[in-house]
Write a protein that holds these residues in place. Structure first.
Motif, PDB file in Angstrom:
ATOM      1  N   ARG A 209       0.832  -1.206   0.000  1.00 44.10           N
ATOM      2  CA  ARG A 209       0.000   0.000   0.000  1.00 44.10           C
ATOM      3  C   ARG A 209       0.868   1.257   0.000  1.00 44.10           C
ATOM      4  NH1 ARG A 209      -1.581   3.821  -1.293  1.00 44.10           N
ATOM      5  NH2 ARG A 209      -3.480   4.980  -0.870  1.00 44.10           N
ATOM      6  N   SER A 242       8.539  14.968  -3.425  1.00 44.95           N
ATOM      7  CA  SER A 242       9.431  13.964  -2.854  1.00 44.95           C
ATOM      8  C   SER A 242       8.701  13.324  -1.676  1.00 44.95           C
ATOM      9  CB  SER A 242      10.753  14.591  -2.406  1.00 44.95           C
ATOM     10  OG  SER A 242      10.497  15.766  -1.667  1.00 44.95           O
ATOM     11  N   SER A 266       8.266  21.792  -1.888  1.00 42.89           N
ATOM     12  CA  SER A 266       7.733  23.135  -2.120  1.00 42.89           C
ATOM     13  C   SER A 266       8.808  24.219  -1.966  1.00 42.89           C
ATOM     14  CB  SER A 266       6.549  23.415  -1.194  1.00 42.89           C
ATOM     15  OG  SER A 266       6.931  23.213   0.146  1.00 42.89           O
ATOM     16  N   LYS A 285      13.261  12.512   3.848  1.00 45.25           N
ATOM     17  CA  LYS A 285      11.806  12.703   3.941  1.00 45.25           C
ATOM     18  C   LYS A 285      11.121  11.757   4.927  1.00 45.25           C
ATOM     19  CE  LYS A 285      11.415  16.168   1.251  1.00 45.25           C
ATOM     20  NZ  LYS A 285      10.862  17.444   1.733  1.00 45.25           N
ATOM     21  N   CYS A 322       4.038  14.663  -9.439  1.00 39.55           N
ATOM     22  CA  CYS A 322       3.584  13.854  -8.293  1.00 39.55           C
ATOM     23  C   CYS A 322       3.467  14.694  -7.032  1.00 39.55           C
ATOM     24  CB  CYS A 322       4.553  12.693  -8.038  1.00 39.55           C
ATOM     25  SG  CYS A 322       4.616  11.485  -9.355  1.00 39.55           S
ATOM     26  N   ALA A 323       3.256  16.027  -7.174  1.00 46.73           N
ATOM     27  CA  ALA A 323       3.205  16.884  -5.982  1.00 46.73           C
ATOM     28  C   ALA A 323       1.776  17.342  -5.684  1.00 46.73           C
ATOM     29  CB  ALA A 323       4.139  18.080  -6.141  1.00 46.73           C
TER      30      ALA A 323
HETATM   31  P1  NDP Z   1       2.969  13.811   0.409  1.00 46.40           P
HETATM   32  O1  NDP Z   1       2.505  14.765   1.438  1.00 46.40           O
HETATM   33  O2  NDP Z   1       3.611  12.547   0.814  1.00 46.40           O
HETATM   34  O3  NDP Z   1       3.989  14.559  -0.574  1.00 46.40           O
HETATM   35  C1  NDP Z   1       3.629  15.703  -1.302  1.00 46.40           C
HETATM   36  C2  NDP Z   1       4.876  16.245  -1.974  1.00 46.40           C
HETATM   37  O4  NDP Z   1       4.493  17.296  -2.856  1.00 46.40           O
HETATM   38  C3  NDP Z   1       5.885  16.834  -0.996  1.00 46.40           C
HETATM   39  O5  NDP Z   1       7.172  16.651  -1.475  1.00 46.40           O
HETATM   40  C4  NDP Z   1       5.502  18.313  -0.997  1.00 46.40           C
HETATM   41  O6  NDP Z   1       6.531  19.186  -0.625  1.00 46.40           O
HETATM   42  C5  NDP Z   1       5.152  18.501  -2.461  1.00 46.40           C
HETATM   43  N1  NDP Z   1       4.240  19.644  -2.597  1.00 46.40           N
HETATM   44  C6  NDP Z   1       3.037  19.828  -2.013  1.00 46.40           C
HETATM   45  N2  NDP Z   1       2.524  21.018  -2.346  1.00 46.40           N
HETATM   46  C7  NDP Z   1       3.427  21.578  -3.181  1.00 46.40           C
HETATM   47  C8  NDP Z   1       3.480  22.801  -3.870  1.00 46.40           C
HETATM   48  N3  NDP Z   1       2.488  23.699  -3.776  1.00 46.40           N
HETATM   49  N4  NDP Z   1       4.563  23.044  -4.642  1.00 46.40           N
HETATM   50  C9  NDP Z   1       5.569  22.141  -4.749  1.00 46.40           C
HETATM   51  N5  NDP Z   1       5.576  20.948  -4.106  1.00 46.40           N
HETATM   52  C10 NDP Z   1       4.525  20.688  -3.335  1.00 46.40           C
HETATM   53  O7  NDP Z   1       1.702  13.546  -0.542  1.00 46.40           O
HETATM   54  P2  NDP Z   1       1.462  12.343  -1.563  1.00 46.40           P
HETATM   55  O8  NDP Z   1       2.744  11.965  -2.195  1.00 46.40           O
HETATM   56  O9  NDP Z   1       0.663  11.328  -0.863  1.00 46.40           O
HETATM   57  O10 NDP Z   1       0.494  13.037  -2.624  1.00 46.40           O
HETATM   58  C11 NDP Z   1       0.992  13.730  -3.775  1.00 46.40           C
HETATM   59  C12 NDP Z   1      -0.123  13.866  -4.806  1.00 46.40           C
HETATM   60  O11 NDP Z   1      -0.577  12.565  -5.182  1.00 46.40           O
HETATM   61  C13 NDP Z   1      -1.365  14.619  -4.341  1.00 46.40           C
HETATM   62  O12 NDP Z   1      -1.929  15.300  -5.448  1.00 46.40           O
HETATM   63  C14 NDP Z   1      -2.306  13.496  -3.925  1.00 46.40           C
HETATM   64  O13 NDP Z   1      -3.655  13.897  -3.961  1.00 46.40           O
HETATM   65  C15 NDP Z   1      -1.986  12.468  -5.001  1.00 46.40           C
HETATM   66  N6  NDP Z   1      -2.348  11.092  -4.672  1.00 46.40           N
HETATM   67  C16 NDP Z   1      -1.841  10.474  -3.553  1.00 46.40           C
HETATM   68  C17 NDP Z   1      -2.174   9.161  -3.288  1.00 46.40           C
HETATM   69  C18 NDP Z   1      -1.561   8.401  -2.161  1.00 46.40           C
HETATM   70  O14 NDP Z   1      -1.793   7.192  -2.075  1.00 46.40           O
HETATM   71  N7  NDP Z   1      -0.781   9.024  -1.290  1.00 46.40           N
HETATM   72  C19 NDP Z   1      -3.147   8.436  -4.126  1.00 46.40           C
HETATM   73  C20 NDP Z   1      -3.535   9.141  -5.320  1.00 46.40           C
HETATM   74  C21 NDP Z   1      -3.164  10.428  -5.537  1.00 46.40           C
HETATM   75  P3  NDP Z   1       6.509  19.881   0.839  1.00 46.40           P
HETATM   76  O15 NDP Z   1       6.805  18.775   1.794  1.00 46.40           O
HETATM   77  O16 NDP Z   1       7.560  20.926   0.765  1.00 46.40           O
HETATM   78  O17 NDP Z   1       5.127  20.457   0.998  1.00 46.40           O
END
Ligand code: NDP
Length: 449
Positions: A209, A242, A266, A285, A322-323
């Motif tokens: 998962r 990341s 971010s 991370k 993927c952010a």
């Molecule tokens: P995490 O919180 O694990 O990671 C998010 C990442 O994106 C971090 O590195 C964060 O950086 C970066 N980020 C967030 N906002 C911004 C921004 N405004 N600009 C640049 N970087 C940004 O989240 P997930 O990896 O779980 O989710 C990422 C995406 O995938 C989202 O859109 C989510 O909805 C989608 N998703 C996730 C699923 C899952 O199983 N987790 C399933 C399906 C979709 P920082 O730490 O600096 O904020």
């Protein structure tokens, strides 16, 4: 209103009128409606019985106060949300996002997308999404625990393995799911494993998962490549973020022979032409909960960090955002096209703006939407629910194989549906139409509810 079938325009106008100020929700509804023209021509019953209008209105929306006390003894008040969007195919299912930007419009866009994504998996799950405007960044474990306990103290009454099953999203990983599950268990006095997914292995979780969304994203892109008699071997890939999705996408790309040359958070991005060293990213991370700017120092060599910029001007053949939502707009899309990018696949939800998607189409770049590409996360959540229901647990290899089969099926479903509706090779049309038809048929069968 350009690009919408005449029978869908008033539905979209009504969505805008009744959901004022919710720009992301409008965007996600528009994207789906824009694909449904040929469906409405072929199946007028979906309009006649107001299936589409009903789909745009959530079944239930819950907004609540989340009071908690920080480590200094100061009272903090956040706002919690759960939008139970559609349960025609199964219990509401979708993640929780903890991020300061969360408001109703973001939760609704995510919930709306989730309906079609979940339908595409072919599994018995409806669509929902939730979260809070809470920022876990910089908070201690104790603060995060107190917040999660307060959040669940309200939300628990709306959840249940047959009612509504949340999971993680931005800012909600296994630590948060643990605190949420603990509080649910305490309040209800039930070890109801199937009420949340993304759990730890010793307390009802499923292998794969954690990796599922990132791995699934890469399995989907691998299918795109296979359809063109190509592979990941030797390809340069840029991944934004990341976090959970980015980390496991990078892992699988490297396993399949591609090289991820840049990733971000971010605060900016890192470029490492030799290939991102994932162990360092995981250390930063997952262990230190730190910033990607620490990478060059730990890596040494030529790796460099660029502050306050997004990652899309780094040349690549494949780009995986993927952010977060709307991270690729016109300028970023133009840079990707100019640098020779051939495939863009959304690991995140709605990271590409409509203008960016149009630019990709005009430039002949293959574009695959998040609904299809990142569906492996929720599909594996459904596998976790299956294991919970049968009190069983499967091996890593068995679960990963199931995930790969599911992603292959979704890819095929997108292509065959796009073909059937006269838009061969259009993944956006294929994903929207295939997801929509599965939900719409169930809604018709269940009557006016
Ligand atoms: P995490 O919180 O694990 O990671 C998010 C990442 O994106 C971090 O590195 C964060 O950086 C970066 N980020 C967030 N906002 C911004 C921004 N405004 N600009 C640049 N970087 C940004 O989240 P997930 O990896 O779980 O989710 C990422 C995406 O995938 C989202 O859109 C989510 O909805 C989608 N998703 C996730 C699923 C899952 O199983 N987790 C399933 C399906 C979709 P920082 O730490 O600096 O904020």
């Amino acid at each position: 209103m350009n690009g919408l079938h005449e029978k869908l325009r008033d539905i979209y106008e009504e969505v805008i009128r009744r959901n004022g100020g919710e720009a992301e929700f409008h965007q996600s509804v528009y994207e789906v409606l824009a694909s449904l023209g040929p469906v409405v021509d072929k199946h007028p019953e979906y309009v006649d019985y107001q299936v589409i209008r009903r789909l745009c209105e959530p079944e239930r929306q819950i907004i609540f106060r989340v009071p908690w006390v920080d480590d200094r003894g100061t009272v903090q008040i956040n706002r919690g949300f759960r939008v139970e969007f559609n349960s025609a195919l199964g219990p509401f299912k979708g993640g929780l996002r903890f991020h300061p930007s969360v408001y109703l419009g973001i939760v609704k866009f995510l919930g709306f997308e989730q309906i079609f994504k979940n339908a595409l998996t072919g599994m018995p799950i409806g669509g929902g999404k939730g979260g809070a405007d809470f920022d876990p960044k910089g908070r201690s474990d104790n603060e995060v625990m107190r917040f999660c306990q307060s959040f669940m103290t309200e939300l628990y009454r709306h959840l249940g393995e047959y009612t509504d099953v949340p999971a993680g999203d931005i800012g909600v990983g296994m630590r948060e799911i643990g605190y949420l599950f603990g509080q649910y268990k305490r309040i209800t006095n039930r070890y109801e494993s199937g009420v949340l997914t993304g759990k730890g292995m010793t307390w009802g979780g499923s292998l794969v998962r954690t990796e599922a969304t990132g791995y699934g994203t890469v399995f989907f892109v691998n299918e795109i490549l296979k359809a063109a008699n190509d592979t990941f071997e030797g390809k340069h890939v840029v991944v934004s973020g990341s976090g959970n999705v980015a980390i496991y996408a990078i892992e699988k790309i490297h396993e399949l022979g591609g090289t991820v040359v840049a990733c971000s958070d971010s605060g900016g991005y890192v470029v490492d032409e030799k290939g991102i060293d994932l162990e360092i990213v995981k250390e930063i991370k997952e262990v230190r909960r730190g910033r990607i700017s620490d990478y060059p120092e730990l890596r040494g060599g030529t790796a460099r960090f660029i502050a306050d910029r997004n990652v899309w001007d780094v040349p690549c053949e494949i780009a995986l955002p993927c952010a977060t939502q709307n991270e690729i707009n016109d300028d970023e899309a133009r840079a990707l096209v100019a640098n020779g990018c051939r495939i863009v696949a959304e690991g995140a939800n709605m990271p590409c703006s409509p203008k960016a998607v149009k630019l990709f189409a005009d430039a002949g770049v293959t574009f695959a939407p998040g609904k299809a590409v990142n569906a492996g996360g929720v599909a594996t959540s459904a596998l976790e629910m299956q294991q919970n229901a049968s009190r069983d647990s499967w091996t890593f290899a068995e679960t990963e194989e199931r995930l790969e089969v599911i992603m292959r099926r979704i890819h095929k479903r997108c292509l065959t549906t796009a073909e059937e509706y006269g838009q061969p090779g259009n993944y956006v049309a294929g994903a929207n139409i295939a997801g929509f038809i599965r939900v719409a048929d169930a809604m018709l069968a269940l009557g006016l509810i």
